[in-house]
Design a protein around this motif. Sequence first.
Motif, PDB file in Angstrom:
ATOM      1  N   THR A 181       0.693  -1.538   0.015  1.00 29.07           N
ATOM      2  CA  THR A 181      -0.098   0.156   0.195  1.00 29.07           C
ATOM      3  C   THR A 181       0.229   1.432  -0.240  1.00 29.07           C
ATOM      4  N   ARG A 241       2.292   2.478  -3.293  1.00 29.46           N
ATOM      5  CA  ARG A 241       0.741   2.583  -4.049  1.00 29.46           C
ATOM      6  C   ARG A 241       1.045   3.936  -3.944  1.00 29.46           C
ATOM      7  N   ILE A 242       1.115   4.807  -2.325  1.00 30.28           N
ATOM      8  CA  ILE A 242       0.643   5.761  -1.996  1.00 30.28           C
ATOM      9  C   ILE A 242       2.182   6.444  -2.023  1.00 30.28           C
ATOM     10  N   SER A 254       1.938   7.200  -6.051  1.00 28.22           N
ATOM     11  CA  SER A 254       0.580   8.557  -6.954  1.00 28.22           C
ATOM     12  C   SER A 254       1.604   9.532  -6.226  1.00 28.22           C
ATOM     13  N   LEU A 255       2.170  10.140  -5.738  1.00 26.85           N
ATOM     14  CA  LEU A 255       2.752  11.545  -5.496  1.00 26.85           C
ATOM     15  C   LEU A 255       3.988  11.310  -6.084  1.00 26.85           C
ATOM     16  N   TYR A 290      -0.897  -1.655 -11.392  1.00 26.13           N
ATOM     17  CA  TYR A 290      -0.916  -0.430 -10.956  1.00 26.13           C
ATOM     18  C   TYR A 290       0.075   0.087 -12.037  1.00 26.13           C
ATOM     19  N   PRO A 323      -4.014   4.588 -14.229  1.00 22.08           N
ATOM     20  CA  PRO A 323      -4.452   5.154 -15.308  1.00 22.08           C
ATOM     21  C   PRO A 323      -3.717   6.845 -15.712  1.00 22.08           C
ATOM     22  N   VAL A 324      -2.916   7.105 -14.647  1.00 25.90           N
ATOM     23  CA  VAL A 324      -2.649   8.276 -14.569  1.00 25.90           C
ATOM     24  C   VAL A 324      -0.827   8.507 -14.661  1.00 25.90           C
ATOM     25  N   TRP A 362      -7.109   1.932   0.926  1.00 30.74           N
ATOM     26  CA  TRP A 362      -5.796   2.941   0.242  1.00 30.74           C
ATOM     27  C   TRP A 362      -6.336   2.582  -1.410  1.00 30.74           C
ATOM     28  N   GLU A 363      -6.196   1.841  -1.398  1.00 34.84           N
ATOM     29  CA  GLU A 363      -6.187   0.518  -2.985  1.00 34.84           C
ATOM     30  C   GLU A 363      -7.225   2.147  -3.684  1.00 34.84           C
ATOM     31  N   ILE A 403      -7.164   5.639  -4.297  1.00 35.59           N
ATOM     32  CA  ILE A 403      -5.875   5.984  -4.787  1.00 35.59           C
ATOM     33  C   ILE A 403      -6.656   5.946  -6.014  1.00 35.59           C
ATOM     34  N   ASP A 418      -6.915   8.552  -8.887  1.00 43.67           N
ATOM     35  CA  ASP A 418      -6.740   9.112 -10.022  1.00 43.67           C
ATOM     36  C   ASP A 418      -7.884   9.027 -11.388  1.00 43.67           C
ATOM     37  N   VAL A 423      -8.367  12.546 -11.482  1.00 44.43           N
ATOM     38  CA  VAL A 423      -7.641  13.100 -12.004  1.00 44.43           C
ATOM     39  C   VAL A 423      -7.542  12.748 -13.939  1.00 44.43           C
ATOM     40  N   ARG A 424      -7.887  12.328 -13.523  1.00 41.51           N
ATOM     41  CA  ARG A 424      -8.065  11.927 -15.513  1.00 41.51           C
ATOM     42  C   ARG A 424      -9.745  12.205 -15.765  1.00 41.51           C
ATOM     43  N   TYR A 446      -3.880  13.176   2.211  1.00 47.07           N
ATOM     44  CA  TYR A 446      -3.228  12.206   1.219  1.00 47.07           C
ATOM     45  C   TYR A 446      -3.835  12.825   0.040  1.00 47.07           C
ATOM     46  N   GLU A 449      -2.717  16.319  -1.028  1.00 46.69           N
ATOM     47  CA  GLU A 449      -1.493  16.313  -1.140  1.00 46.69           C
ATOM     48  C   GLU A 449      -2.002  15.458  -2.994  1.00 46.69           C
ATOM     49  N   ARG A 450      -2.445  15.021  -3.368  1.00 44.86           N
ATOM     50  CA  ARG A 450      -3.079  14.814  -4.795  1.00 44.86           C
ATOM     51  C   ARG A 450      -3.756  16.394  -5.844  1.00 44.86           C
TER      52      ARG A 450
END
Lengths: 288, 332
Positions: A110, A113-114, A117-118, A142, A147-148, B34-35, B38, B42, B45-46, B71, B74-75
């Motif tokens: 996890t 991934r966090i 993604s940052l 992932y 996707p981004v 969390w998965e 995220i 995403d 954002v997309r 989080y 931050e995104r």
Amino acid sequence: MKLPTLVCPYNRALLEGIDRHDIVVRVEQLPDITRAAHDIRSSGKNLIDVVIEVDQPLSDIPIQEDWHGIPIALFTPEMGRFRDIAHQVPRIRDLRMHVYLPAENPENLTACRILSSLGITCCLVFGTAEPDWTALSDLMAYAVFGPVPHAPIEPFGYIARQYSPDAYTLWGSVYYDEPGEFLHLDGDGRVALSSAALLSGSYIADHIPPASEPLDTEDYRQGITAWRHLFLADHPCRACEGWRICMGRFGAQGRHAPGCSRFAADMLTEVEQYRTENKTEPLQEDLS
Amino acid sequence: MANLLLTTRCVRSCPYCFARNEMAQSPQSDTVSWENIIYLADFLVRSGEHHIALLGGEPTLHPHFVDIVLYLLERGFHITVFTSGVMSDERLEDVADHVTRIPPDRIQFVCNLNDPEQTPAPEGELRRVEAFLTALGPWTTPGFNIYRTDFSLDFIFHNITRFGMQGLLRIGLASPISQQENLYIKSEDMKNVIDRLYSYRALFEKLHVKPNLDCGFPLCYFSDEQLGWFFRMSGGANFGCGPAIDIKPNMDVYSCFPLSGIHKRSLFEFDSLQDVAAFYIDLHDRIRQDFPGVFAQCATCTYRHDGRCSGGGVCHLLRDAAHETPNPCMSL
Ligand code: SF4
Ligand code: SF4
Ligand code: SF4
């Protein structure tokens, strides 16, 4: 022929004796990161990475301004709570830091991934205990098909970028552990083929020969093709669908682990699809 | 905007609750991973979306509530948190400790306030709401769900002044839900509701509080004078009906709580928020082919034709139609 990169401890005398090899330097203390980088660069040598292993979570590490521009591989047991790292994220993102986390702790999957993604590059370390293969598969998907845009999650990003259907994919270099590409030195300058060999005191030479003389011992030649022994020894890896992309690494330190084979086969399918689609996004080149 | 349910657990039991269906059908431990956070970040954002609303149940019950907020900030998201304000002292201290370091233009709470006289709550609950507003008043706008026509707003204005809350009142109409009973405002009572709201105009003006109408208000129930006042105070008014995009912890998606019982999908089936919205707009359109609006005249209304009024909420249409056919959506 390109000289192997030397992975050596932070020892000024030892470093001074190194001539034309690129260097990965292992330091023990956080303040040595800056010192080691300065010493190596000011002597005109090419610094690949400063490697440091700490026993506190990433969130407890005081990130320093003067690490800016230094390539750092930080091995840490865990990320820590996000709230404790949130204020450091922009600073870490601006560094050339790769965060290495043990794969066997599900929370680290996890965390990868966090962090990714940052925009923070991370890397899973496969040890002796089995990871959660299902969660790992999910993370790998992932990493390859997120996707981004996100920072690479290694070794998956590296494997997807390097994969070729016509060759074995050697990804030990993610850990500076690819015989042929890296040589490991102890404080006395003795040479081992891998970090494991260094730990067990299995040396192939007493010192690095001058740059004009290639290291060409029998031990060296055998060592860089050691993976072949898995076939000769009737090891389960030799029947594994995912061998081409794993080379025995996903299993616990080269030993067969239940679940790894299925995972490696899944990974092979994903990277083949990635290659077929010839995607350039979102999997990013590691620019650091 | 997407609404993410961090958890389906709640600490209150409001008589008008329109999340009741969902909470009843969800396991107690239903919290977002969390998965999935995220994945959703995403996805948004997309989709070019940079605003997210966190709700529940009670979203602050999520064990990683603070971490998730940090989080998402931050995104790059702007966050609205819909809360009852009811949380343990430890959780409040934790939330306040982090949120008070964030500028109010990045995160905003909407605290759903119930009138202590008309909707009595246990003593401890009121104390906790006050503690929340004491700590986070400047980050918070009040929200009020109207479920009876004799409602009072005095306590809200009192709280805005006392706790330095933001000068905006989000006014929702309690909506009917399918499959369960709840208290809600019937279409024919909405005129009374609007008149009563308007009767508070002096307080709105004096305290500089903007009235912000939520979904489902019928345009034709406002007099020109009332409309002029709402527009002058808030710069606009809403006479539409969603579709709001509500996303459950497991990434199930539906177009808003009252409609959660029908046409639930998974976010994993869609490529963008626009795709989700298009799916539910189409669903609403199809429902409205048979049931154009809450009043007979909606069918030919020029305001509906021109898109200025939706003709009331789909939730009401389904409720009304349910008297004629057991489940009008099953045929869609
Ligand atoms: S996946 Fe497992 S069985 Fe297959 S090659 Fe790797 S370690 Fe061996
Ligand atoms: S659409 Fe219906 S509710 Fe809206 S203004 Fe027209 S008649 Fe009134
Ligand atoms: S159906 Fe429409 S009016 Fe009813 S709650 Fe949903 S968005 Fe609001």
